[in-house]
Scaffold this motif. Structure first.
Motif, PDB file in Angstrom:
ATOM      1  N   ARG A 192      11.533   1.972 -18.708  1.00  0.00           N
ATOM      2  CA  ARG A 192      11.282   2.867 -19.841  1.00  0.00           C
ATOM      3  C   ARG A 192      12.625   3.456 -20.267  1.00  0.00           C
ATOM      4  NH1 ARG A 192       6.301   3.231 -17.118  1.00  0.00           N
ATOM      5  NH2 ARG A 192       4.526   3.329 -18.565  1.00  0.00           N
ATOM      6  N   HIS A 193      12.966   3.239 -21.551  1.00  0.00           N
ATOM      7  CA  HIS A 193      14.266   3.683 -22.048  1.00  0.00           C
ATOM      8  C   HIS A 193      14.077   4.664 -23.203  1.00  0.00           C
ATOM      9  CE1 HIS A 193      18.535   3.515 -23.071  1.00  0.00           C
ATOM     10  NE2 HIS A 193      18.161   3.391 -24.333  1.00  0.00           N
ATOM     11  N   SER A 194      14.765   5.798 -23.136  1.00  0.00           N
ATOM     12  CA  SER A 194      14.721   6.829 -24.170  1.00  0.00           C
ATOM     13  C   SER A 194      16.099   7.463 -24.275  1.00  0.00           C
ATOM     14  CB  SER A 194      13.673   7.885 -23.817  1.00  0.00           C
ATOM     15  OG  SER A 194      14.082   8.633 -22.681  1.00  0.00           O
ATOM     16  N   PRO A 195      16.329   8.329 -25.289  1.00  0.00           N
ATOM     17  CA  PRO A 195      17.636   9.005 -25.382  1.00  0.00           C
ATOM     18  C   PRO A 195      17.993   9.809 -24.130  1.00  0.00           C
ATOM     19  CG  PRO A 195      16.451   9.220 -27.439  1.00  0.00           C
ATOM     20  CD  PRO A 195      15.499   8.593 -26.466  1.00  0.00           C
ATOM     21  N   GLU A 196      16.990  10.197 -23.354  1.00  0.00           N
ATOM     22  CA  GLU A 196      17.257  10.962 -22.132  1.00  0.00           C
ATOM     23  C   GLU A 196      17.714  10.070 -20.972  1.00  0.00           C
ATOM     24  OE1 GLU A 196      14.440  11.491 -24.011  1.00  0.00           O
ATOM     25  OE2 GLU A 196      15.447  13.216 -24.940  1.00  0.00           O
ATOM     26  N   GLY A 197      17.592   8.758 -21.134  1.00  0.00           N
ATOM     27  CA  GLY A 197      18.006   7.857 -20.058  1.00  0.00           C
ATOM     28  C   GLY A 197      16.978   6.768 -19.822  1.00  0.00           C
ATOM     29  N   SER A 198      17.154   6.060 -18.722  1.00  0.00           N
ATOM     30  CA  SER A 198      16.262   4.951 -18.373  1.00  0.00           C
ATOM     31  C   SER A 198      15.543   5.236 -17.060  1.00  0.00           C
ATOM     32  CB  SER A 198      17.057   3.642 -18.251  1.00  0.00           C
ATOM     33  OG  SER A 198      17.675   3.308 -19.472  1.00  0.00           O
ATOM     34  N   GLU A 199      14.323   4.774 -16.977  1.00  0.00           N
ATOM     35  CA  GLU A 199      13.512   4.963 -15.777  1.00  0.00           C
ATOM     36  C   GLU A 199      12.970   3.608 -15.322  1.00  0.00           C
ATOM     37  OE1 GLU A 199       9.358   7.170 -14.322  1.00  0.00           O
ATOM     38  OE2 GLU A 199       9.894   7.061 -16.452  1.00  0.00           O
ATOM     39  N   HIS A 200      13.229   3.257 -14.075  1.00  0.00           N
ATOM     40  CA  HIS A 200      12.733   2.013 -13.500  1.00  0.00           C
ATOM     41  C   HIS A 200      11.584   2.317 -12.546  1.00  0.00           C
ATOM     42  CE1 HIS A 200      16.210  -0.548 -14.732  1.00  0.00           C
ATOM     43  NE2 HIS A 200      16.839   0.620 -14.718  1.00  0.00           N
ATOM     44  N   THR A 201      10.512   1.529 -12.666  1.00  0.00           N
ATOM     45  CA  THR A 201       9.405   1.635 -11.714  1.00  0.00           C
ATOM     46  C   THR A 201       9.011   0.239 -11.263  1.00  0.00           C
ATOM     47  OG1 THR A 201       7.745   1.620 -13.495  1.00  0.00           O
ATOM     48  CG2 THR A 201       8.497   3.767 -12.689  1.00  0.00           C
ATOM     49  N   VAL A 202       8.584   0.149 -10.024  1.00  0.00           N
ATOM     50  CA  VAL A 202       8.144  -1.130  -9.480  1.00  0.00           C
ATOM     51  C   VAL A 202       6.788  -0.947  -8.803  1.00  0.00           C
ATOM     52  CG1 VAL A 202      10.466  -2.040  -9.135  1.00  0.00           C
ATOM     53  CG2 VAL A 202       9.359  -0.733  -7.302  1.00  0.00           C
ATOM     54  N   SER A 203       6.050  -2.052  -8.773  1.00  0.00           N
ATOM     55  CA  SER A 203       4.792  -2.086  -8.027  1.00  0.00           C
ATOM     56  C   SER A 203       4.877  -3.292  -7.095  1.00  0.00           C
ATOM     57  CB  SER A 203       3.595  -2.226  -8.982  1.00  0.00           C
ATOM     58  OG  SER A 203       2.390  -2.350  -8.248  1.00  0.00           O
ATOM     59  N   PRO A 204       5.296  -3.087  -5.844  1.00  0.00           N
ATOM     60  CA  PRO A 204       5.512  -4.206  -4.906  1.00  0.00           C
ATOM     61  C   PRO A 204       4.192  -4.677  -4.279  1.00  0.00           C
ATOM     62  CG  PRO A 204       6.106  -2.152  -3.857  1.00  0.00           C
ATOM     63  CD  PRO A 204       5.695  -1.799  -5.251  1.00  0.00           C
ATOM     64  N   PHE A 205       3.373  -5.332  -5.107  1.00  0.00           N
ATOM     65  CA  PHE A 205       2.047  -5.793  -4.686  1.00  0.00           C
ATOM     66  C   PHE A 205       1.168  -4.636  -4.212  1.00  0.00           C
ATOM     67  CE2 PHE A 205       4.501  -9.765  -4.314  1.00  0.00           C
ATOM     68  CZ  PHE A 205       3.717 -10.576  -5.130  1.00  0.00           C
ATOM     69  N   THR A 206       1.370  -3.461  -4.842  1.00  0.00           N
ATOM     70  CA  THR A 206       0.518  -2.302  -4.570  1.00  0.00           C
ATOM     71  C   THR A 206      -0.484  -2.076  -5.702  1.00  0.00           C
ATOM     72  OG1 THR A 206       2.255  -0.895  -5.520  1.00  0.00           O
ATOM     73  CG2 THR A 206       2.207  -1.133  -3.120  1.00  0.00           C
ATOM     74  N   THR A 207      -0.656  -3.089  -6.543  1.00  0.00           N
ATOM     75  CA  THR A 207      -1.601  -3.032  -7.653  1.00  0.00           C
ATOM     76  C   THR A 207      -2.632  -4.151  -7.500  1.00  0.00           C
ATOM     77  OG1 THR A 207       0.003  -2.066  -9.194  1.00  0.00           O
ATOM     78  CG2 THR A 207      -1.841  -3.241 -10.159  1.00  0.00           C
ATOM     79  N   LEU A 208      -3.884  -3.832  -7.769  1.00  0.00           N
ATOM     80  CA  LEU A 208      -4.953  -4.834  -7.741  1.00  0.00           C
ATOM     81  C   LEU A 208      -5.192  -5.319  -9.174  1.00  0.00           C
ATOM     82  CD1 LEU A 208      -7.075  -6.231  -5.909  1.00  0.00           C
ATOM     83  CD2 LEU A 208      -8.671  -4.415  -6.567  1.00  0.00           C
ATOM     84  N   MET A 209      -5.256  -6.645  -9.332  1.00  0.00           N
ATOM     85  CA  MET A 209      -5.400  -7.249 -10.655  1.00  0.00           C
ATOM     86  C   MET A 209      -6.706  -8.017 -10.752  1.00  0.00           C
ATOM     87  SD  MET A 209      -2.796  -9.959 -12.496  1.00  0.00           S
ATOM     88  CE  MET A 209      -3.183 -10.672 -14.101  1.00  0.00           C
ATOM     89  N   LEU A 210      -7.365  -7.914 -11.913  1.00  0.00           N
ATOM     90  CA  LEU A 210      -8.600  -8.643 -12.201  1.00  0.00           C
ATOM     91  C   LEU A 210      -8.414  -9.407 -13.497  1.00  0.00           C
ATOM     92  CD1 LEU A 210     -11.720  -9.193 -11.855  1.00  0.00           C
ATOM     93  CD2 LEU A 210     -12.069  -7.160 -13.276  1.00  0.00           C
ATOM     94  N   ASP A 211      -8.825 -10.669 -13.506  1.00  0.00           N
ATOM     95  CA  ASP A 211      -8.791 -11.478 -14.720  1.00  0.00           C
ATOM     96  C   ASP A 211     -10.036 -12.350 -14.739  1.00  0.00           C
ATOM     97  OD1 ASP A 211      -7.549 -12.547 -17.140  1.00  0.00           O
ATOM     98  OD2 ASP A 211      -7.322 -14.393 -15.991  1.00  0.00           O
TER      99      ASP A 211
END
Length: 297
Positions: A192-211
């Motif tokens: 996420r990038h804004s004038p205030e700076g950048s923010e990095h987030t990761v989800s290291p297989f800590t998310t459940l996905m449905l399709d």
């Protein structure tokens, strides 16, 4: 120019069901012959073609006109006499933009699902006496690359999911590419990038996905739903829970020169993951689109 009437499509539409056992019979059922003796298709592949459409985009009660485009490519439709096939769906260069007070756009470089159908699945344990344990699932690899979200009304800035990958198992084990139910862990990285700076987030297989999805045998109806729920970790510290749920329906209305025109209806809810501020919100959409150069079933 030939227009396939809606009445004929409605009359020829079948229930959402598995395909017939004989592929040749399916192929014959997907064509009609006109008074000149020429054949024309009445079945269409929902996962194939150059998509161009317009409609209404609703966000938290605010409505605006939207346009969307993308490239859909699908390979593999049935496993009859093919051993262990792959059912692959690729969605390239998908873009949707809308105006109004909450104008914005989303763009995705690539989004795909690659499902391997296993006639007889097993897990091998290479012990002194090798053991095979039944594995009654198909396996799906679900990558997404370069998903950009730009919300003009939030001010300067953007959100980019650089990559996401899901490793899913499918208990339905359909012998066609027309129905699926994938569930499993997913990993992702978001910037996420804004004038205030950048923010990095990761989800290291800590998310459940449905399709999941279901399509009629003639391709005139298509239903799809997907979801994500889990925890993301910030590079600067902190953990937060996020969730997404999306559902959509598509119906072929008529075809112009054998190119299907479809009605699309969709809805989504995002929990603590929308935009720069990680908002919670709902959206909905309805519109008309053409799938040019669409493949026939």
């Amino acid at each position: 120019m030939r227009v396939l009437p809606l009445v004929l499509l409605l009359a020829s539409s079948t229930a959402l069901a598995a395909p017939a056992a004989d592929p040749a019979t399916d192929a014959e059922a997907c064509f009609r012959t006109d008074e000149r003796g020429e054949q024309y298709p009445i079945c269409f592949d929902p996962g194939d073609g150059l998509l161009l459409g317009t409609g209404l985009h609703m966000q938290e009660g605010e409505g605006a006109q939207s346009v969307r485009a993308g490239i859909l490519i699908r390979t593999g439709r049935t496993s009859h006499s093919k051993g262990t096939p792959w059912f692959n769906s690729h969605r390239l260069l998908g873009v949707e933009a809308w105006g109004g007070e909450r104008s914005g756009l989303t763009a995705t470089a690539y989004d795909g699902t690659l499902r391997r159908h296993l006639e007889e699945g097993f897990i091998l344990l290479p012990t002194a006496r090798p053991v095979r344990i039944p594995f009654p699932f198909d396996v799906t690899f679900a990558p997404r690359l370069g998903h950009l979200e730009r919300r003009v009304w939030e001010g300067p800035g953007w959100t980019l999911e650089t990559a996401r990958v899901g490793l899913l198992v499918d208990p339905v084990r359909s012998e066609t590419g027309r129905k699926w139910l994938g569930l499993g862990p997913a990993a992702s990285h978001t910037l996420r990038h804004s004038p205030e700076g950048s923010e990095h987030t990761v989800s290291p297989f800590t998310t459940l996905m449905l399709d999941m999805g279901l399509e009629s045998a003639d391709g005139l109806w298509a239903l799809r739903a997907s979801g994500l729920a889990g925890w993301s970790l910030g590079f600067e510290g902190g953990t937060f829970f996020r969730a997404r749920a999306e559902a959509g329906m598509e119906r072929v209305l008529f075809a112009v020169d054998d190119q299907p025109v479809v009605f699309q209806l969709s809805g989504a809810y995002v929990h603590q993951d929308a935009g720069l501020a990680r908002r919670s919100e709902w959206t909905a959409g309805a519109g008309i689109a053409m799938r040019a150069f669409s493949a026939r079933w």
